[in-house]
Design an enzyme around this catalytic site. Structure first.
Site, short mmCIF file in Angstrom:
data_model
loop_
_atom_site.label_atom_id
_atom_site.label_comp_id
_atom_site.label_asym_id
_atom_site.label_seq_id
_atom_site.Cartn_x
_atom_site.Cartn_y
_atom_site.Cartn_z
N ARG A 78 0.81 -1.22 0.00
CA ARG A 78 0.00 0.00 0.00
C ARG A 78 0.85 1.27 0.00
O ARG A 78 0.45 2.28 0.56
CB ARG A 78 -0.96 0.03 1.20
N ARG A 82 -3.42 6.38 0.01
CA ARG A 82 -3.90 7.57 0.70
C ARG A 82 -2.88 8.30 1.56
O ARG A 82 -3.11 9.43 1.95
CB ARG A 82 -5.13 7.22 1.53
N ARG A 91 -6.71 11.11 -7.50
CA ARG A 91 -7.90 10.28 -7.37
C ARG A 91 -9.20 11.09 -7.28
O ARG A 91 -10.28 10.51 -7.45
CB ARG A 91 -7.77 9.40 -6.11
N ASP A 127 -6.48 -3.69 -7.60
CA ASP A 127 -7.12 -4.22 -6.41
C ASP A 127 -7.43 -5.70 -6.63
O ASP A 127 -7.61 -6.13 -7.77
CB ASP A 127 -8.41 -3.47 -6.08
N TYR A 202 -14.69 -12.22 0.40
CA TYR A 202 -15.47 -11.04 0.02
C TYR A 202 -16.70 -11.44 -0.78
O TYR A 202 -17.77 -10.83 -0.66
CB TYR A 202 -14.62 -10.07 -0.80
O1 CP3 Z 1 0.64 0.16 -3.06
C1 CP3 Z 1 -0.26 -0.71 -3.11
O2 CP3 Z 1 -0.17 -1.76 -2.45
C2 CP3 Z 1 -1.43 -0.43 -4.04
C3 CP3 Z 1 -2.11 -1.53 -4.69
C4 CP3 Z 1 -3.15 -2.28 -3.88
C5 CP3 Z 1 -4.45 -1.80 -3.50
N1 CP3 Z 1 -5.15 -2.83 -2.98
C6 CP3 Z 1 -4.95 -0.44 -3.70
C7 CP3 Z 1 -6.05 0.04 -2.83
C8 CP3 Z 1 -3.08 -3.61 -3.47
C9 CP3 Z 1 -1.89 -4.55 -3.56
C10 CP3 Z 1 -4.36 -3.94 -2.93
C11 CP3 Z 1 -4.70 -5.29 -2.50
C12 CP3 Z 1 -5.89 -5.49 -1.67
N2 CP3 Z 1 -7.14 -4.98 -1.82
C13 CP3 Z 1 -5.91 -6.39 -0.58
C14 CP3 Z 1 -4.75 -7.21 -0.11
C15 CP3 Z 1 -3.76 -6.36 0.63
C16 CP3 Z 1 -4.13 -6.03 2.05
O3 CP3 Z 1 -4.12 -4.83 2.35
O4 CP3 Z 1 -4.38 -6.93 2.85
C17 CP3 Z 1 -7.21 -6.36 -0.04
C18 CP3 Z 1 -7.69 -7.13 1.17
C19 CP3 Z 1 -7.99 -5.47 -0.84
C20 CP3 Z 1 -9.44 -5.12 -0.71
C21 CP3 Z 1 -9.53 -3.70 -0.34
N3 CP3 Z 1 -9.40 -2.67 -1.26
C22 CP3 Z 1 -9.71 -3.10 0.95
C23 CP3 Z 1 -9.90 -3.86 2.23
C24 CP3 Z 1 -9.65 -1.71 0.78
C25 CP3 Z 1 -9.71 -0.62 1.87
C26 CP3 Z 1 -11.00 0.10 1.91
C27 CP3 Z 1 -10.87 1.43 2.66
O5 CP3 Z 1 -11.21 2.46 2.05
O6 CP3 Z 1 -10.46 1.42 3.83
C28 CP3 Z 1 -9.47 -1.46 -0.59
C29 CP3 Z 1 -9.34 -0.16 -1.25
C30 CP3 Z 1 -7.99 0.19 -1.75
N4 CP3 Z 1 -7.19 -0.63 -2.50
C31 CP3 Z 1 -7.36 1.44 -1.59
C32 CP3 Z 1 -6.14 1.37 -2.28
C33 CP3 Z 1 -5.13 2.46 -2.48
C34 CP3 Z 1 -7.95 2.64 -0.87
C35 CP3 Z 1 -9.04 3.24 -1.68
C36 CP3 Z 1 -8.94 4.73 -1.88
O7 CP3 Z 1 -7.85 5.31 -1.90
O8 CP3 Z 1 -10.02 5.33 -2.05
#
Ligand code: CP3
Length: 406
Positions: A78, A82, A91, A127, A202
């Protein structure tokens, strides 16, 4: 599908849990030996001898000789997201999944943390639910919540109605990866996908959950439906990783973020074979460097709370095991063997601590990882959104400064 044989082997001695006897070679031998394109950065010589790949290979260069890389590699799960003001600005006005499917935007977001922090790898901005969206499933990422599905997948009929995913649907991913590696030069791009359990969790719950009761009930109460769902998830995730590798990623990580909610027996019996199946889509994917050496893209397997199943993460077909912040890396090496390179495991909770506290912790993580054949520094889970990005930059330069002298 080859899943059944693993479930059978794992089940053969449930009382002792001696599932570690599953030979990793048996998983490997099912792998594809497909060739990466000859202009892939791993094969042109751009990334094959990067610090990251050296450590993922257990401290070896592309010729297979034991060497020290020019610096100690680090990247952060991540890292794109953010915590960066430039990410929040880009974004603005675009939903998460639409951003992932806009090649120019996804590529730019992937590059932001590499420019800012000088990390040793880019992680592709996407994602784990993108393959669902590409297959036509109604899924959104709700800010502050996570993935939410319009219709959860709970019955045999729901699973049978799942769409097939056309390879052409990966076009925006392929395009974003191509643009990204063209900018990255010698910095490797890491591709990724969600592991079948985390993705299926999910799908069954329809939203994030704490205990993952839905999928855990299903694997016992209706194993046929569970196996069909997990096999579907393994296939779309495997192909998602493969699309990223073929387009230019030099390594790939399977995220089983929620595997820690499973007991060892459940993991061995109901999940391991499906994760192994996801890896078969990308196993031994490589080619020959200009110097004539055969290289393959390393595979990393990560989950949180996985101390009890760490050896099984490796058995599933990974080269490298990612460790969360709960387990000391020296203990991780005891569990997976010194020949297994590790990734991790700076505690994200320490990022806001006073610098001397954080510095001491980073040095302790490096010392604890020194018994493994290779070690790539990372966090023990993703960067918290409220993290001060300057702290991450400082951690990267500390790690690079420490080098391999001591
Ligand atoms: O630098 C990076 O790692 C970016 C790429 C990335 C994202 N998601 C971007 C993202 C990766 C590798 C993921 C994988 C992902 N997505 C996982 C496995 C990694 C982990 O953290 O355990 C999981 C469980 C998800 C599902 C998911 N997507 C969740 C639980 C969330 C958080 C929701 C929130 O808003 O709290 C996301 C959203 C997400 N994926 C964001 C990002 C940058 C945040 C969304 C935003 O910026 O609006």
């Amino acid at each position: 599908m080859t899943s059944g044989s693993f479930a059978g082997m794992a089940a053969s001695s449930p009382a002792t849990g001696s599932v570690t006897a599953i030979p990793r070679a048996a998983v490997r031998s099912q792998g594809s030996t497909a060739q990466l394109p000859q202009d892939h950065p791993l094969l042109t010589g751009l990334t094959a001898d990067s610090a990251l790949l050296n450590q993922y290979r257990g401290g070896r260069n592309s010729a297979g000789e034991i060497t020290r890389p020019h610096r100690r590699p680090v990247w952060f799960m991540r890292q794109a997201g953010r915590s960066l003001p430039e990410y929040r600005a880009l974004r603005e006005g675009t939903t998460m999944l639409d951003s992932c499917l806009d090649p120019a935007l996804a590529s730019e977001i992937t590059l932001q943390p590499v420019r800012r922090h000088d990390v040793d790898a880019a992680i592709f901005f996407s994602d784990i639910v993108i393959p669902l969206r590409l297959a036509g499933i109604d899924v959104e990422i709700q800010p502050g919540v996570g993935p939410v599905l319009g219709s959860p997948v709970r019955t045999r009929a729901d699973v049978e109605a799942l769409p097939t995913l056309d390879d052409a649907a990966f076009a925006p991913i392929t395009e974003a990866v191509r643009r990204t590696v063209a900018e990255l030069g010698s910095t490797p791009l890491i591709g990724f996908a969600g592991a079948p359990f985390t993705l299926a969790a999910y799908m069954v719950e329809g939203k994030p959950s704490r205990d993952h009761l839905g999928p855990r009930t299903m694997m016992h109460a209706d194993p046929d439906t569970w196996n069909a769902l997990a096999a579907w998830a393994a296939e779309v995730s495997g192909r998602f990783m493969r699309a990223q590798l073929m387009a230019g990623a030099s390594a790939a990580q399977l995220f089983d973020s929620w595997a820690g909610s499973l007991g060892r027996e459940d993991y061995a019996r109901h999940v391991l074979s499906h994760s192994a199946e996801a890896f078969t889509h990308v196993q031994d994917l490589g080619g020959t460097t200009p110097a004539g050496h055969r290289v393959t893209a390393p595979l990393i397997h990560f989950g949180t709370g996985t101390g009890e199943i760490l050896d099984l993460l490796r058995v599933a077909g990974a080269d490298v095991v990612g460790v969360d912040y709960r387990l000391n890396l020296a203990e991780a090496t005891r569990r997976v063997g010194a020949e297994t390179p590790l990734q991790g495991n700076i505690d994200p909770a320490l990022l806001p601590a006073d610098w001397p506290v954080l510095e001491k912790h980073v040095r302790a993580v490096i010392a604890a990882g020194s018994g493994a054949a290779g070690h790539v520094l990372n966090l023990g889970h993703g960067v918290p959104p409220e993290t001060d990005p300057e702290v991450l930059t400082r951690v990267v330069s500390l790690i690079h400064e420490i080098g391999y002298e001591d």
